[in-house]
Write an enzyme that holds these catalytic residues in place. Structure first.
Site, PDB file in Angstrom:
ATOM      1  N   THR A 182      16.739  -6.855 -12.529  1.00  0.00           N
ATOM      2  CA  THR A 182      17.777  -6.638 -11.515  1.00  0.00           C
ATOM      3  C   THR A 182      19.116  -6.985 -12.184  1.00  0.00           C
ATOM      4  O   THR A 182      19.139  -7.717 -13.174  1.00  0.00           O
ATOM      5  CB  THR A 182      17.574  -7.573 -10.310  1.00  0.00           C
ATOM      6  OG1 THR A 182      17.693  -8.913 -10.777  1.00  0.00           O
ATOM      7  CG2 THR A 182      16.222  -7.390  -9.676  1.00  0.00           C
ATOM      8  N   GLU A 332      13.877  -3.485  -7.096  1.00  0.00           N
ATOM      9  CA  GLU A 332      12.640  -4.060  -6.557  1.00  0.00           C
ATOM     10  C   GLU A 332      11.808  -3.058  -5.769  1.00  0.00           C
ATOM     11  O   GLU A 332      10.632  -3.286  -5.509  1.00  0.00           O
ATOM     12  CB  GLU A 332      12.979  -5.227  -5.608  1.00  0.00           C
ATOM     13  CG  GLU A 332      13.482  -6.478  -6.281  1.00  0.00           C
ATOM     14  CD  GLU A 332      14.990  -6.517  -6.466  1.00  0.00           C
ATOM     15  OE1 GLU A 332      15.610  -5.440  -6.605  1.00  0.00           O
ATOM     16  OE2 GLU A 332      15.562  -7.612  -6.481  1.00  0.00           O
ATOM     17  N   LYS A 442      33.112 -12.802   7.439  1.00  0.00           N
ATOM     18  CA  LYS A 442      32.914 -13.541   8.688  1.00  0.00           C
ATOM     19  C   LYS A 442      34.253 -14.045   9.197  1.00  0.00           C
ATOM     20  O   LYS A 442      34.833 -14.972   8.636  1.00  0.00           O
ATOM     21  CB  LYS A 442      31.947 -14.702   8.481  1.00  0.00           C
ATOM     22  CG  LYS A 442      31.497 -15.277   9.796  1.00  0.00           C
ATOM     23  CD  LYS A 442      30.211 -16.053   9.674  1.00  0.00           C
ATOM     24  CE  LYS A 442      29.582 -16.167  11.055  1.00  0.00           C
ATOM     25  NZ  LYS A 442      28.529 -17.146  11.111  1.00  0.00           N
ATOM     26  N   TRP A 447      31.165 -10.865  12.541  1.00  0.00           N
ATOM     27  CA  TRP A 447      31.019 -10.173  11.263  1.00  0.00           C
ATOM     28  C   TRP A 447      31.864  -8.909  11.219  1.00  0.00           C
ATOM     29  O   TRP A 447      31.944  -8.173  12.195  1.00  0.00           O
ATOM     30  CB  TRP A 447      29.557  -9.768  11.039  1.00  0.00           C
ATOM     31  CG  TRP A 447      28.608 -10.927  10.928  1.00  0.00           C
ATOM     32  CD1 TRP A 447      27.656 -11.295  11.840  1.00  0.00           C
ATOM     33  CD2 TRP A 447      28.504 -11.860   9.850  1.00  0.00           C
ATOM     34  NE1 TRP A 447      26.971 -12.400  11.392  1.00  0.00           N
ATOM     35  CE2 TRP A 447      27.465 -12.769  10.179  1.00  0.00           C
ATOM     36  CE3 TRP A 447      29.179 -12.033   8.642  1.00  0.00           C
ATOM     37  CZ2 TRP A 447      27.093 -13.821   9.343  1.00  0.00           C
ATOM     38  CZ3 TRP A 447      28.804 -13.080   7.808  1.00  0.00           C
ATOM     39  CH2 TRP A 447      27.777 -13.958   8.162  1.00  0.00           C
TER      40      TRP A 447
HETATM   41  P1  ADP Z   1      22.338  -4.102  -8.306  1.00  0.00           P
HETATM   42  O1  ADP Z   1      23.212  -3.408  -7.307  1.00  0.00           O
HETATM   43  O2  ADP Z   1      22.249  -5.551  -8.075  1.00  0.00           O
HETATM   44  O3  ADP Z   1      22.639  -3.617  -9.652  1.00  0.00           O
HETATM   45  P2  ADP Z   1      20.179  -2.424  -7.673  1.00  0.00           P
HETATM   46  O4  ADP Z   1      20.587  -1.321  -8.530  1.00  0.00           O
HETATM   47  O5  ADP Z   1      18.762  -2.734  -7.537  1.00  0.00           O
HETATM   48  O6  ADP Z   1      20.828  -3.700  -8.133  1.00  0.00           O
HETATM   49  O7  ADP Z   1      20.916  -2.180  -6.314  1.00  0.00           O
HETATM   50  C1  ADP Z   1      20.381  -2.471  -5.090  1.00  0.00           C
HETATM   51  C2  ADP Z   1      21.446  -2.632  -4.058  1.00  0.00           C
HETATM   52  O8  ADP Z   1      22.349  -1.528  -4.035  1.00  0.00           O
HETATM   53  C3  ADP Z   1      20.897  -2.704  -2.674  1.00  0.00           C
HETATM   54  O9  ADP Z   1      20.376  -3.977  -2.384  1.00  0.00           O
HETATM   55  C4  ADP Z   1      22.113  -2.343  -1.844  1.00  0.00           C
HETATM   56  O10 ADP Z   1      22.947  -3.465  -1.642  1.00  0.00           O
HETATM   57  C5  ADP Z   1      22.838  -1.353  -2.707  1.00  0.00           C
HETATM   58  N1  ADP Z   1      22.544   0.017  -2.242  1.00  0.00           N
HETATM   59  C6  ADP Z   1      21.647   0.868  -2.748  1.00  0.00           C
HETATM   60  N2  ADP Z   1      21.671   2.044  -2.092  1.00  0.00           N
HETATM   61  C7  ADP Z   1      22.605   1.931  -1.125  1.00  0.00           C
HETATM   62  C8  ADP Z   1      23.095   2.804  -0.074  1.00  0.00           C
HETATM   63  N3  ADP Z   1      22.662   4.048   0.079  1.00  0.00           N
HETATM   64  N4  ADP Z   1      24.043   2.302   0.746  1.00  0.00           N
HETATM   65  C9  ADP Z   1      24.520   1.045   0.610  1.00  0.00           C
HETATM   66  N5  ADP Z   1      24.113   0.189  -0.352  1.00  0.00           N
HETATM   67  C10 ADP Z   1      23.160   0.621  -1.205  1.00  0.00           C
END
Ligand code: ADP
Length: 544
Positions: A182, A332, A442, A447
Site C-alpha cells: 500500500t 487491499e 470536522k 462533517w
Molecule cells: P493509496 O491511495 O494509499 O495509494 P490505493 O491505491 O490502494 O492506495 O488507494 C486506495 C484509496 O483510493 C481508497 O481507499 C480511496 O480513498 C481512494 N479511492 C479509490 N477509488 C476512489 C474513487 N472512485 N473515489 C474516491 N476515492 C477513491
C-alpha cells in the site's frame, strides 16, 4: 452428497498456456524509450515468459520466493506477471515513485531474493542497493543500450534459457502469485499478497460487461502503472482473452498519451483522474492552437478510479464520445470493489441523473460484500444520507497484511476489512465516497466532505484542479481551505475568489458554514506516488 465437479485449481499458468495456444498472432505494442513503437506477438510473450520461468528456476528460485520488479509498463513487465508465477515465484512490483528509503525498507520486508529492473531505473535502484541485498539484479535493457557490467542481462538470460525447460510447480489455488505494498499514506507501507485464486476471480469480475466489458476485439491502454495494484488486474484479463495491449512505457504526459492514441487508438483505457484531467486540458488547449492535431478515439471506454472522479470530467469526456466508468477500490481489494454502471432501474433516467450516478463510486461488484458502519459500529441505512466507514469482505479482499498481526484498526472482529474511507450508500446500492477518514473536515462538530467541495469547484469552467484540506480553527476546530489551479490564461484575481466561488457552491447546495474560509491559488496540486492529489503535501504547505 458431493459435487461432481473436478477439483482443478484456478491458475495463472493456465492463462499463459491458453494465450500461447490460442492467440499467438495477437499483438502487444510497447512504446520504447525513444517513443517509437515495437510490436510483440502473444507467441513471443508465451515463449519469453516460459524462458523467464526456466531461467529463474535455474538461478535457484524456490516456490514462494519473491522476485521484485522495478519497471514501467512494457512487454517485459508483462512477461514477469506470468513468468515469475510460472516458476513458482511471487512477483513483487516495486512502486518507482516511492523514495529510495521506502523502497529499500519494502524490499527487505518482502524478503525479495531477485530484482528485475529497467536499465533506465538503475540510478533509482542504486540509491537503495545498500539497504537490501538482492541475490541477483537482472536488468532489462529498455533503452536499447548495453547492460552495464556487474548485472545480469535480461535479454541474455532469456536467450540462454530453454522455454520448455521449466517445471510448473504443483500448486494450490491459494498459493501466492504477486504482492504489492500500500502506498503508506497512513504510516508504514503494508504488503498485500494476491493468490492465483484471488487474481483470477478478480479478473473474471473485471471482464463483465458492466465493468471493463473486455472482448476479443478490444485494444487496451493501461495508463495505470503495472506497479500499482497490478494495473488494476487488466494485464491478466488481456492475456486471458488475447486482447491487444498498448503499453505506454514512461511516456505518461498528456501530449504523449494523445499522440499514442492517434497511432494506436484504444477502445479501453485505464488511469487515475489526474491523468484524464491533464488529457482533456491538453486536448481543449490544442483546439485553440492546433485544431485537428488530436482526436480521442470515438466510443472509447475508460475505467477511472483511485480517487474521486468529478462529474465535470465525465461530462467533458462524454462530449468527445468517450465514456468514463468509475471504480472504487484499493490495493487491499485487488482493487475493484465497486463500479458505477447503468443499473436497469435507471434505463430511462435523464442525462442529469445518469451523470450524477457515474460520478459516484458505484455498486459493489459480484463476490464483494460492502457495508457502511457508523461511528458506533452500527450498520448505516442505505438512504444516501447516513455516513460511515466502508467495510468490505470477499475472495479477492485481503484478510491480513504480510508479516503483520491482524489488528482491530484494520480488520473487524467478524472479519471485514476496514477501508478508512467514509461513504454513504443509497437504496440502489450506489456508494458515494465522501472522504478518507483522515481527510474529512470536522467543523463545529459537523462533517464537511472535501471531495464534494472539490467536485463542485472543478465544475467552474476556469478551474483545472481543486483540492480542499482542513486547517485548524480555534473556534470550529477545523475549517476548509480550498487550493485552486486555474486553466492557462483563465486565472481569477485573488480578491474575486470568494465572490466567484461562494455563490457557485451555494447554488450547488452547500450551506454557508460549509464554504471554504480561505482560497489559495497554486500552480499544481502535488501528487502522491500513485499520481493522486497529495493532501499531505498541501497540509505541510498550508497548515502551520
Ligand atoms: P493509496 O491511495 O494509499 O495509494 P490505493 O491505491 O490502494 O492506495 O488507494 C486506495 C484509496 O483510493 C481508497 O481507499 C480511496 O480513498 C481512494 N479511492 C479509490 N477509488 C476512489 C474513487 N472512485 N473515489 C474516491 N476515492 C477513491
Amino acid at each position: 452428497m458431493q459435487s461432481t465437479m473436478m477439483d482443478v485449481p484456478l491458475s495463472l499458468n493456465h492463462l499463459l498456456e491458453r494465450a500461447g495456444r490460442l492467440f499467438g498472432a495477437n499483438e502487444i505494442v510497447t512504446r520504447r524509450l525513444d517513443k517509437s513503437l515495437v510490436t510483440h506477438r502473444y507467441a513471443d510473450f508465451h515463449r519469453r515468459s516460459r524462458a523467464l520461468a526456466s531461467a529463474l528456476q535455474r538461478l535457484g528460485l524456490g516456490k514462494g520466493d519473491r522476485v521484485a520488479t522495478l519497471s514501467w509498463n512494457h512487454h517485459a513487465h508483462l512477461e514477469c506477471y506470468f513468468g515469475i508465477p510460472a516458476a513458482g515465484g511471487v512477483m513483487h512490483t516495486l512502486n518507482l515513485r516511492l523514495s529510495p528509503d521506502e523502497l529499500g525498507w519494502i524490499a527487505g520486508d518482502a524478503e525479495d531474493r531477485y530484482l528485475i529492473v529497467d536499465d533506465v531505473l538503475l540510478p533509482l535502484y542504486e540509491k537503495f542497493a545498500a539497504m537490501h541485498r538482492f541475490e541477483k539484479v537482472i536488468v532489462f535493457p529498455y533503452s536499447g543500450a548495453p547492460v552495464p557490467a556487474g548485472y545480469v542481462d535480461y535479454e541474455q538470460l532469456l536467450a540462454d534459457a530453454d522455454p520448455d525447460g521449466h517445471v510448473y510447480a504443483d500448486h494450490d489455488e491459494h498459493d501466492p502469485v504477486a504482492m504489492c505494498y500500500t502506498s503508506g499514506t497512513t504510516g508504514r507501507s503494508k504488503g498485500v499478497v494476491y493468490s492465483h485464486r484471488s487474481t483470477i476471480l478478480h479478473m473474471l469480475v473485471g471482464c463483465m460487461p458492466d465493468c471493463w466489458g473486455l472482448k476479443a476485439t478490444d485494444v487496451v491502454l493501461p495508463v495505470t502503472p503495472m506497479f500499482h495494484a497490478n494495473s488494476w488486474g487488466v494485464p491478466y484479463a488481456a492475456v486471458a482473452l488475447g486482447v491487444k495491449l498498448v503499453l505506454p512505457g514512461p511516456h505518461l504526459h498528456p501530449e504523449d498519451l494523445l499522440d499514442l492514441m492517434q497511432e494506436v487508438p484504444p477502445t479501453l483505457a485505464l488511469g487515475v483522474p489526474t491523468i484524464w484531467m491533464g488529457l482533456i486540458q491538453a486536448l481543449d488547449a490544442s483546439q485553440q492552437t492546433r485544431p485537428g492535431r488530436w482526436k480521442l478515439p470515438p466510443g472509447m471506454r475508460s475505467l477511472v478510479g483511485g480517487a474521486a472522479v468529478p462529474e465535470s470530467l465525465i461530462r467533458a469526456f462524454a462530449k468527445h464520445d468517450v465514456w468514463i466508468l468509475q471504480g472504487w477500490g484499493m490495493t487491499e481489494t485487488s482493487p475493484l470493489a465497486t463500479v458505477s454502471y447503468q443499473r436497469n432501474e435507471l434505463r430511462d433516467a435523464g442525462d442529469d441523473e445518469r451523470f450524477r450516478r457515474l460520478a459516484m463510486a458505484g455498486v459493489p461488484v459480484p463476490l464483494v460484500d460492502v457495508r457502511i458502519r457508523d461511528v458506533d459500529g452500527r450498520d448505516a441505512p442505505w438512504d444516501g444520507e447516513a455516513m460511515g466507514e466502508i467495510q468490505v469482505r470477499g475472495p479477492f479482499i485481503t484478510g491480513s497484511y504480510h508479516r503483520l498481526p491482524v489488528s482491530p484498526d484494520k480488520f473487524t472482529d467478524d472479519g471485514w476489512l476496514r477501508t478508512g474511507d467514509v461513504a454513504t450508500m443509497d437504496e440502489l446500492g450506489f456508494v458515494r465516497i465522501t472522504d478518507r477518514t483522515k481527510d474529512l473536515i470536522k467543523s463545529g462538530g459537523e462533517w464537511i466532505s472535501s471531495v464534494d467541495l472539490e467536485n463542485a469547484l472543478m465544475a467552474h469552467p476556469a478551474v483545472a484542479e481543486a483540492a480542499v484540506i482542513a486547517i485548524p480553527d480555534p473556534k470550529w476546530s477545523e475549517r476548509p481551505l480550498a487550493c485552486v489551479v486555474f486553466k492557462p490564461g483563465q486565472a481569477i484575481a485573488a480578491s474575486e475568489l470568494e465572490a466567484t466561488f461562494g455563490p457557485l457552491l451555494t447554488k450547488q447546495g452547500f450551506a454557508k458554514w460549509q464554504l471554504p474560509d480561505r482560497y489559495e491559488v497554486i500552480d499544481a496540486v502535488p501528487r502522491t506516488s500513485t499520481g493522486k492529489f497529495s493532501k499531505l503535501k498541501l497540509r505541510e504547505r498550508f497548515v502551520r
